[in-house]
Scaffold this motif. Sequence first.
Motif, PDB file in Angstrom:
ATOM      1  N   TRP A  49       0.868  -1.203  -0.040  1.00 12.75           N
ATOM      2  CA  TRP A  49      -0.089   0.231  -0.126  1.00 12.75           C
ATOM      3  C   TRP A  49       0.847   1.342  -0.093  1.00 12.75           C
ATOM      4  CZ3 TRP A  49      -4.252  -1.386  -1.525  1.00 12.75           C
ATOM      5  CH2 TRP A  49      -5.168  -2.552  -0.993  1.00 12.75           C
ATOM      6  N   ILE A  50       1.959   1.191   0.775  1.00 13.62           N
ATOM      7  CA  ILE A  50       2.645   2.446   1.248  1.00 13.62           C
ATOM      8  C   ILE A  50       3.300   3.046  -0.053  1.00 13.62           C
ATOM      9  CG2 ILE A  50       4.265   3.655   2.545  1.00 13.62           C
ATOM     10  CD1 ILE A  50       1.676   3.757   4.025  1.00 13.62           C
ATOM     11  N   LYS A  51       4.166   2.021  -0.728  1.00 11.61           N
ATOM     12  CA  LYS A  51       4.840   1.884  -1.783  1.00 11.61           C
ATOM     13  C   LYS A  51       4.242   2.368  -2.926  1.00 11.61           C
ATOM     14  CE  LYS A  51       8.444  -0.815  -2.265  1.00 11.61           C
ATOM     15  NZ  LYS A  51       9.511  -0.084  -1.692  1.00 11.61           N
ATOM     16  N   SER A  52       3.043   2.137  -2.953  1.00 14.88           N
ATOM     17  CA  SER A  52       1.896   2.176  -4.085  1.00 14.88           C
ATOM     18  C   SER A  52       1.174   3.630  -3.902  1.00 14.88           C
ATOM     19  CB  SER A  52       1.064   1.242  -4.443  1.00 14.88           C
ATOM     20  OG  SER A  52       1.770  -0.086  -4.660  1.00 14.88           O
ATOM     21  N   GLY A  53       1.422   4.392  -2.812  1.00 17.16           N
ATOM     22  CA  GLY A  53       0.760   5.621  -2.582  1.00 17.16           C
ATOM     23  C   GLY A  53      -0.526   5.684  -2.277  1.00 17.16           C
ATOM     24  N   ILE A  54      -1.086   4.423  -1.802  1.00 22.84           N
ATOM     25  CA  ILE A  54      -2.386   4.257  -1.477  1.00 22.84           C
ATOM     26  C   ILE A  54      -2.615   4.360   0.000  1.00 22.84           C
ATOM     27  CG2 ILE A  54      -4.297   2.548  -1.317  1.00 22.84           C
ATOM     28  CD1 ILE A  54      -3.602   3.881  -4.035  1.00 22.84           C
ATOM     29  N   ASP A  55      -3.546   4.930   0.583  1.00 25.38           N
ATOM     30  CA  ASP A  55      -4.032   5.080   2.210  1.00 25.38           C
ATOM     31  C   ASP A  55      -4.925   4.022   2.327  1.00 25.38           C
ATOM     32  OD1 ASP A  55      -4.530   5.543   4.652  1.00 25.38           O
ATOM     33  OD2 ASP A  55      -4.470   7.820   4.431  1.00 25.38           O
ATOM     34  N   LYS A  56      -4.127   2.827   2.740  1.00 31.50           N
ATOM     35  CA  LYS A  56      -5.224   1.858   3.205  1.00 31.50           C
ATOM     36  C   LYS A  56      -6.477   2.030   4.031  1.00 31.50           C
ATOM     37  CE  LYS A  56      -5.900  -1.984   6.185  1.00 31.50           C
ATOM     38  NZ  LYS A  56      -6.108  -2.026   7.617  1.00 31.50           N
ATOM     39  N   GLY A  57      -6.196   3.198   4.683  1.00 32.48           N
ATOM     40  CA  GLY A  57      -7.511   3.343   5.862  1.00 32.48           C
ATOM     41  C   GLY A  57      -8.645   4.157   4.747  1.00 32.48           C
ATOM     42  N   ASN A  58      -8.374   4.629   3.753  1.00 32.77           N
ATOM     43  CA  ASN A  58      -9.532   5.310   2.892  1.00 32.77           C
ATOM     44  C   ASN A  58     -10.210   4.226   2.147  1.00 32.77           C
ATOM     45  OD1 ASN A  58      -8.556   7.424   4.081  1.00 32.77           O
ATOM     46  ND2 ASN A  58      -7.449   8.342   2.328  1.00 32.77           N
ATOM     47  N   ILE A  59      -9.769   3.159   1.952  1.00 31.25           N
ATOM     48  CA  ILE A  59     -10.287   1.986   1.065  1.00 31.25           C
ATOM     49  C   ILE A  59     -11.759   1.774   1.654  1.00 31.25           C
ATOM     50  CG2 ILE A  59     -10.328  -0.390  -0.141  1.00 31.25           C
ATOM     51  CD1 ILE A  59      -7.283   0.280   0.088  1.00 31.25           C
ATOM     52  N   GLU A  60     -12.796   1.729   0.946  1.00 31.92           N
ATOM     53  CA  GLU A  60     -14.281   1.355   1.201  1.00 31.92           C
ATOM     54  C   GLU A  60     -14.677   0.162   0.449  1.00 31.92           C
ATOM     55  OE1 GLU A  60     -16.349   5.132   0.112  1.00 31.92           O
ATOM     56  OE2 GLU A  60     -15.578   5.980   1.876  1.00 31.92           O
ATOM     57  N   GLY A  61     -15.209  -0.891   1.302  1.00 32.61           N
ATOM     58  CA  GLY A  61     -15.950  -1.944   0.578  1.00 32.61           C
ATOM     59  C   GLY A  61     -14.766  -3.051  -0.090  1.00 32.61           C
ATOM     60  N   GLU A  62     -15.292  -3.712  -0.761  1.00 31.19           N
ATOM     61  CA  GLU A  62     -14.688  -4.929  -1.374  1.00 31.19           C
ATOM     62  C   GLU A  62     -13.440  -4.504  -2.405  1.00 31.19           C
ATOM     63  OE1 GLU A  62     -17.709  -4.686  -1.281  1.00 31.19           O
ATOM     64  OE2 GLU A  62     -18.291  -6.614  -0.095  1.00 31.19           O
ATOM     65  N   ILE A  63     -12.530  -5.417  -2.448  1.00 30.66           N
ATOM     66  CA  ILE A  63     -11.144  -5.166  -3.377  1.00 30.66           C
ATOM     67  C   ILE A  63     -11.589  -6.388  -4.263  1.00 30.66           C
ATOM     68  CG2 ILE A  63      -8.639  -5.286  -3.457  1.00 30.66           C
ATOM     69  CD1 ILE A  63      -8.534  -4.318  -0.479  1.00 30.66           C
ATOM     70  N   ASN A  64     -11.446  -5.842  -5.497  1.00 34.12           N
ATOM     71  CA  ASN A  64     -11.573  -6.852  -6.713  1.00 34.12           C
ATOM     72  C   ASN A  64     -10.342  -6.938  -7.249  1.00 34.12           C
ATOM     73  OD1 ASN A  64     -14.736  -7.046  -6.656  1.00 34.12           O
ATOM     74  ND2 ASN A  64     -14.144  -4.820  -6.274  1.00 34.12           N
ATOM     75  N   ILE A  65      -9.794  -7.953  -7.532  1.00 33.77           N
ATOM     76  CA  ILE A  65      -8.846  -8.343  -8.468  1.00 33.77           C
ATOM     77  C   ILE A  65      -9.279  -8.768  -9.780  1.00 33.77           C
ATOM     78  CG2 ILE A  65      -6.796 -10.069  -8.985  1.00 33.77           C
ATOM     79  CD1 ILE A  65      -5.783  -9.783  -6.245  1.00 33.77           C
ATOM     80  N   LEU A  66      -9.059  -8.034 -10.974  1.00 29.93           N
ATOM     81  CA  LEU A  66      -9.655  -8.232 -12.279  1.00 29.93           C
ATOM     82  C   LEU A  66      -9.052  -9.210 -12.935  1.00 29.93           C
ATOM     83  CD1 LEU A  66     -10.431  -4.658 -13.159  1.00 29.93           C
ATOM     84  CD2 LEU A  66     -11.635  -6.138 -11.661  1.00 29.93           C
ATOM     85  N   PRO A  67      -9.469 -10.099 -13.870  1.00 26.26           N
ATOM     86  CA  PRO A  67      -9.124 -11.146 -14.573  1.00 26.26           C
ATOM     87  C   PRO A  67      -7.557 -10.762 -15.110  1.00 26.26           C
ATOM     88  CG  PRO A  67     -11.145 -10.883 -15.304  1.00 26.26           C
ATOM     89  CD  PRO A  67     -11.039  -9.835 -14.454  1.00 26.26           C
ATOM     90  N   ASP A  68      -7.324  -9.342 -15.343  1.00 31.45           N
ATOM     91  CA  ASP A  68      -5.979  -9.103 -16.162  1.00 31.45           C
ATOM     92  C   ASP A  68      -5.085  -8.587 -15.178  1.00 31.45           C
ATOM     93  OD1 ASP A  68      -6.977  -6.721 -15.221  1.00 31.45           O
ATOM     94  OD2 ASP A  68      -7.135  -5.687 -17.408  1.00 31.45           O
ATOM     95  N   GLY A  69      -5.280  -8.941 -13.839  1.00 26.50           N
ATOM     96  CA  GLY A  69      -4.260  -8.468 -12.751  1.00 26.50           C
ATOM     97  C   GLY A  69      -4.351  -7.215 -11.911  1.00 26.50           C
TER      98      GLY A  69
END
Length: 776
Positions: free
Chosen positions: A302-322
């Motif tokens: 999360w941190i290295k990708s610049g994403i604040d994990k605390g702001n994510i809402e709901g499900e996390i989806n991995i799409l078929p293309d990754g």
Amino acid sequence: MFKKIFSAVTAAAICLTISSCGKQLPEPETASKEHVYREDRIELAEELNEINKIMYYDGLIYLLAAKSTDNENGFYSVKYIIDVMNTDGSLKREFEIDLTSGAIFPYIEDACIDGDGIISVVTEDYVYESFTIHRFSRDGEKLGSAQIEDGLDELKGMGSLALSSFLPLSSFLPLENGRYLVTVSSGKSAAVITAEGKIEKIIKDNNPTEEGYANGLCRTADGRIFMMLETFSWDETISSAVRETSLVELDIDGGKMGESRSVASGGSFRDGTDKYDLLISRDSGLFGYDLETGNTELILNWIKSGIDKGNIEGEINILPDGRIMFLNTDMKWYGSIGHRGKEYISLLTKIPPEELPDRKLIKLFALNLSDYIRQQMLEFNRNNPEYEIELTSYADYEDGLERMNADMIAGNIPDVLVLGKDGAGYDILADSYISKGLLANLYDFMDGDPDFDRGDYLENYFKAYEVGGKLYEIAPTFTIGTIAGKTSRVGEKEGWTMEEFSALTADMTGEEILGVYRKDAVLELFLNNCSDSYINRNKGKCSFDSDEFIGVLKFCNKFLDEDPAEDYPYLYETAKSLREDNQLLWDNGAGTPKDIRALEKGDFGDSVTLKGFPCSKGNGSCFMDYQGIKFAISSRSSVPEGAWKFVKSFLSDEYQEQFSGQQSGRIPIKLSAIEKKYANEQKPYEYVDNNGVTQYINENWYYTGTIDIDIGYPDEADAERMMNFIKTVTTVQRNDRYVTAIVQEEAGAYFAGQKSAEEVAKTIQNRVQNYLDENR
């Protein structure tokens, strides 16, 4: 050019200062380039004022939202829509959905898409206390609505939420044949519901007497379903509740709970993929989870990708293309208040390592990670091309604190260490790290940095944290723990000894002194707030067999053995008791002008003295940080200049002034920021209304236990008094779970009349000294 040379000289000076105290520093490592993703945002339409859920099905994004519009009479009207979008964000179609079925105020609880593409939305009606399932085709055609029949009460657990007559759903998972699996907020059981709202079966909790709750449902790619279960038990060895997390497999056809797997408490499980049994989102990243071995594999940092994990809402989806997709928001924390930003969809694509630049690695270890630290790490990584912070979160492990200690002692040393609180609220103490020489003296960084002046800060605050004249840890904000009493009853002098305190309160009951407390609770107050009176951190010695501590034990024995009944006199009327002199003191704390105004004009209705806890050191008041944000820098860091740069960001004007607002519950440590806070508290409360106009509240109402009174706002005299007061505080609150456990265990024999206070104090002295010796 001059600035570059000056910065290089400054960095070299800091390195020299630290390395000259010991061995040569190791060479800096290059930050890893694996598990890094690039974020592309799918912006959402402005007129969508509430996004309820995003779902992925058959190559398309289904977004469930509410639209509010003004009608000609000036009232808001709401309609519910589903936007069907391509993964590039382009709108494919939009249709309005009908969620009415007799409900007066339907509220969307959850939604899902099943394997046949049927969209199901469950709504809650607060007025009639009912749930309704609405079913739609992928094109928006309504297939029917059905109210869930009564019977979900059977899912309730034993927690405080279970006292409510009506509980929201916490999980809503589609099953085959148009059925659903649901849980409620306080329960540990699950129910299978048909499309017609009938409760087909209830999957019962195997241990109904154990307190806990279901924290989500997840499913593997092959259809196995698991409940994430949180349970709580009391651990007498540390006098604290312990949370345990497990994955419990549900036998839907058999209607029973199956195998249970113990897992680390940090993180939340998500549906699995063809590659991973389940996904788990933790502080440090998104992992794939293997059910057979319990092993995890990092997918996304999360941190290295610049994403604040605390702001994510709901499900996390991995799409078929990754690619990875989820609903996100621009939430920002400023002071003690979170400012919710605009919602959008994050679509993440893995970045090939060769496309990333080389940066020096700053390793950061933390047991618990606050929103503030996460936000600051992301900001640091964005703005510092030379360095990159990489997080190791020990909340990701079942035995996090023990693992972190083992890593540190074994030589796996971070550059920055976050010393906060553990999951039970006890301090992670730096004493053993200091005695082993693992931490650097922060004064060396401060004094070697020409852009930093210790005189700009509350220097007695630094001094309170000192060990042997050196500063090894720092917390960027604080509150003050103290005890206040009417000046007419306790005198004008701040601070008192145990002898002075005992003489004044000798003929009073515990309730008449501090109010309604249990004996062990009062004892813990003294242990936390007067720790420096009983433990010498410089020498690693304790003095629990002193007359002072024996006096504390005898004082605590004045209080209750058990929690009071709900109708106990004065239980909820503290201010009334203080005003009418039925209670002498209150341990509510004070550190700002509004605090002293509330105490004098509100709680006591008279002039007060901040006496503090009776103890031999200082004035009996102490610095506290409930958030548990304390930083230390390793004495063996390969990037000391980068580590200091990060820690110093928490001491900057920008960070410190976050806490100078009227509503901030914490006090900054920089003098200029404190002065701004004190000035702001003298102004009427202000807010911005729906039309963007700033409004002011000229009255400052306070409830005394019987009536509301306008206590007004603090004045300059209040501000000056509190500034003088906080400059006298010389100790820090320390909450050591192991010392607390030893003291409470042994003190119980005295409270039960089995041993004298002197006998108990001697045993405590021996046990705590052994503990201190073992941890140096």
